[in-house]
Design an enzyme around this catalytic site. Structure first.
Site, short mmCIF file in Angstrom:
data_model
loop_
_atom_site.label_atom_id
_atom_site.label_comp_id
_atom_site.label_asym_id
_atom_site.label_seq_id
_atom_site.Cartn_x
_atom_site.Cartn_y
_atom_site.Cartn_z
N GLN A 111 46.30 -23.12 57.47
CA GLN A 111 46.03 -22.70 56.46
C GLN A 111 46.59 -21.06 55.08
O GLN A 111 46.40 -20.20 54.79
CB GLN A 111 44.68 -21.49 56.89
N TYR A 135 44.79 -19.72 52.05
CA TYR A 135 43.77 -18.94 52.99
C TYR A 135 45.16 -17.32 53.42
O TYR A 135 43.77 -16.27 52.85
CB TYR A 135 42.78 -19.22 54.28
N THR A 164 30.97 -18.12 62.66
CA THR A 164 30.64 -17.60 61.46
C THR A 164 29.95 -19.40 61.07
O THR A 164 31.67 -20.49 61.71
CB THR A 164 30.70 -17.32 60.00
N1 LIG Z 1 34.71 -16.61 60.66
C1 LIG Z 1 35.91 -15.80 60.87
O1 LIG Z 1 36.40 -16.46 61.58
C2 LIG Z 1 37.07 -15.43 59.76
C3 LIG Z 1 36.09 -15.27 58.47
N2 LIG Z 1 36.43 -14.10 57.97
C4 LIG Z 1 36.57 -13.47 56.61
O2 LIG Z 1 34.54 -12.83 56.41
C5 LIG Z 1 34.41 -12.90 55.37
C6 LIG Z 1 32.57 -13.66 55.74
O3 LIG Z 1 33.13 -14.88 56.05
P1 LIG Z 1 31.84 -16.04 57.35
O4 LIG Z 1 30.73 -14.44 57.60
O5 LIG Z 1 33.26 -15.96 58.21
O6 LIG Z 1 31.68 -16.83 56.83
P2 LIG Z 1 30.46 -17.72 56.22
O7 LIG Z 1 31.39 -19.08 55.85
O8 LIG Z 1 29.67 -17.92 56.59
O9 LIG Z 1 30.02 -16.73 54.73
C7 LIG Z 1 30.69 -16.41 53.57
C8 LIG Z 1 30.06 -15.80 52.52
O10 LIG Z 1 30.33 -16.48 51.25
C9 LIG Z 1 29.65 -16.47 50.32
N3 LIG Z 1 30.39 -17.95 49.46
C10 LIG Z 1 31.52 -18.17 49.09
N4 LIG Z 1 31.52 -18.41 48.20
C11 LIG Z 1 31.54 -17.38 46.92
C12 LIG Z 1 30.88 -17.44 45.88
N5 LIG Z 1 32.20 -17.65 44.29
N6 LIG Z 1 30.22 -16.58 45.17
C13 LIG Z 1 29.46 -15.78 46.84
N7 LIG Z 1 29.16 -15.71 47.65
C14 LIG Z 1 30.33 -16.48 47.69
C15 LIG Z 1 28.72 -17.63 50.79
O11 LIG Z 1 28.00 -18.04 49.95
C16 LIG Z 1 28.92 -16.92 52.35
O12 LIG Z 1 27.58 -16.57 52.25
C17 LIG Z 1 35.61 -14.34 54.14
O13 LIG Z 1 36.15 -13.47 53.56
C18 LIG Z 1 36.62 -14.44 55.47
O14 LIG Z 1 37.54 -15.22 54.86
C19 LIG Z 1 37.54 -13.24 57.96
C20 LIG Z 1 38.07 -13.42 59.60
C21 LIG Z 1 37.24 -13.94 60.63
C1 LIG Z 2 40.02 -21.26 60.57
C2 LIG Z 2 39.33 -21.33 59.38
C3 LIG Z 2 39.00 -20.27 58.78
C4 LIG Z 2 40.19 -19.35 58.86
C5 LIG Z 2 38.98 -17.28 59.66
C6 LIG Z 2 40.14 -16.44 59.94
O1 LIG Z 2 40.45 -15.86 59.08
C7 LIG Z 2 40.58 -16.21 61.39
C8 LIG Z 2 41.54 -16.45 61.71
C9 LIG Z 2 42.12 -15.88 62.88
C10 LIG Z 2 43.64 -16.19 63.33
C11 LIG Z 2 44.63 -15.68 61.99
C12 LIG Z 2 45.35 -16.41 62.70
C13 LIG Z 2 46.63 -16.52 63.57
C14 LIG Z 2 46.19 -15.45 64.26
C15 LIG Z 2 47.39 -14.53 65.61
C16 LIG Z 2 47.06 -14.55 66.59
C17 LIG Z 2 45.83 -14.28 67.07
C18 LIG Z 2 45.46 -13.00 68.17
C19 LIG Z 2 44.15 -12.38 68.93
C20 LIG Z 2 43.78 -11.58 70.06
O2 LIG Z 2 42.59 -12.26 69.93
O3 LIG Z 2 44.88 -10.91 70.06
#
Ligand SMILES: NC(=O)C1=CN([C@@H]2O[C@H](COP(=O)(O)OP(=O)(O)OC[C@H]3O[C@@H](n4cnc5c(N)ncnc54)[C@H](O)[C@@H]3O)[C@@H](O)[C@H]2O)C=CC1
Ligand SMILES: CCCCCC(=O)/C=C/C=C\C/C=C\C/C=C\CCCC(=O)O
Length: 177
Positions: A61, A64, A101
């Site tokens: 990614q 990203y 999510t």
């Molecule tokens: N789910 C994961 O593993 C992780 C998520 N994140 C971050 O957390 C944040 C929330 O993501 P999640 O809840 O996990 O994903 P999700 O896909 O459930 O929610 C993302 C939200 O962003 C909104 N969105 C996307 N594009 C948009 C746009 N152009 N305008 C307005 N709204 C928009 C969507 O409508 C949705 O409500 C994001 O910034 C994501 O990158 C960070 C680390 C890990």
């Molecule tokens: C995969 C698609 C969406 C990605 C969402 C996101 O932001 C997730 C990130 C998660 C990890 C990032 C990549 C590498 C992390 C490396 C180590 C994690 C250590 C976790 C721990 O429990 O110590």
């Protein structure tokens, strides 16, 4: 204010930069316009959502990861400015590992992963290895950042192994130069 919206799309990678980074910058500037005591606002807290992928390389990614690195760099910089300028606004970053999510479903989609779709099983293995967090822990971390009046420019990490904790950039908040 929380700048939370994000996408995982390596195929349309310009969209990933626009949603994950450009809109966080725009949102922060709009927030400051209304919240900064310099503009007659009442102060407050801004939280920008990054990711653990904003602190480590993420081989499958790359864009990203770049967008999330950008969120951290911008947020720490603007937090320093807010402090110097006495804006009365604290600005922090939250970096979760994998969270349960709908975003994680994008791994299964070629239209999101593009050329990295071939590595989807490696990403799934990473999730198995590191675990997937419950969203409630992210909410808990955000509430603690809002309540802790000393936090500004902080980079909160949330992982299954260490829970809620902070990246340590050292006393001077800079890299060795
Ligand atoms: N789910 C994961 O593993 C992780 C998520 N994140 C971050 O957390 C944040 C929330 O993501 P999640 O809840 O996990 O994903 P999700 O896909 O459930 O929610 C993302 C939200 O962003 C909104 N969105 C996307 N594009 C948009 C746009 N152009 N305008 C307005 N709204 C928009 C969507 O409508 C949705 O409500 C994001 O910034 C994501 O990158 C960070 C680390 C890990
Ligand atoms: C995969 C698609 C969406 C990605 C969402 C996101 O932001 C997730 C990130 C998660 C990890 C990032 C990549 C590498 C992390 C490396 C180590 C994690 C250590 C976790 C721990 O429990 O110590």
């Amino acid at each position: 204010m929380v700048n939370n919206a994000g996408v995982n799309n390596e195929k349309d990678w310009e969209k990933t930069i626009n949603v994950n980074l450009t809109s966080v910058i725009r949102g922060t500037y709009i927030g400051l316009e209304h919240m900064s005591k310099k503009n007659g606002g009442q102060g407050g807290v801004i939280i920008n959502i990054s990711s653990l992928a904003g602190l480590t390389p993420a081989a499958y990614q790359p864009v990203y990861s770049a967008s999330k690195h950008g969120v951290i760099g911008f947020t720490r910089s603007i937090a320093a400015l807010a402090s110097i300028g006495n804006y009365g606004v604290r600005i922090n970053t939250v970096c979760p590992a994998f969270v349960d999510t709908p975003l994680l479903e994008t791994i299964e989609k070629e239209e999101n992963m593009g050329e990295f779709y071939q590595y989807k099983d490696k990403l799934k293995d990473m999730m198995k290895c590191y675990g997937v967090l419950d969203p409630s822990l992210i909410a808990k971390g955000m509430v603690s950042l809002i309540e802790d009046e000393s936090s500004n420019g902080a980079v909160m990490k949330i992982t299954t192994s260490r829970g809620i904790h902070f990246e340590d950039f050292g006393a001077h908040q800079t890299t060795k130069i």
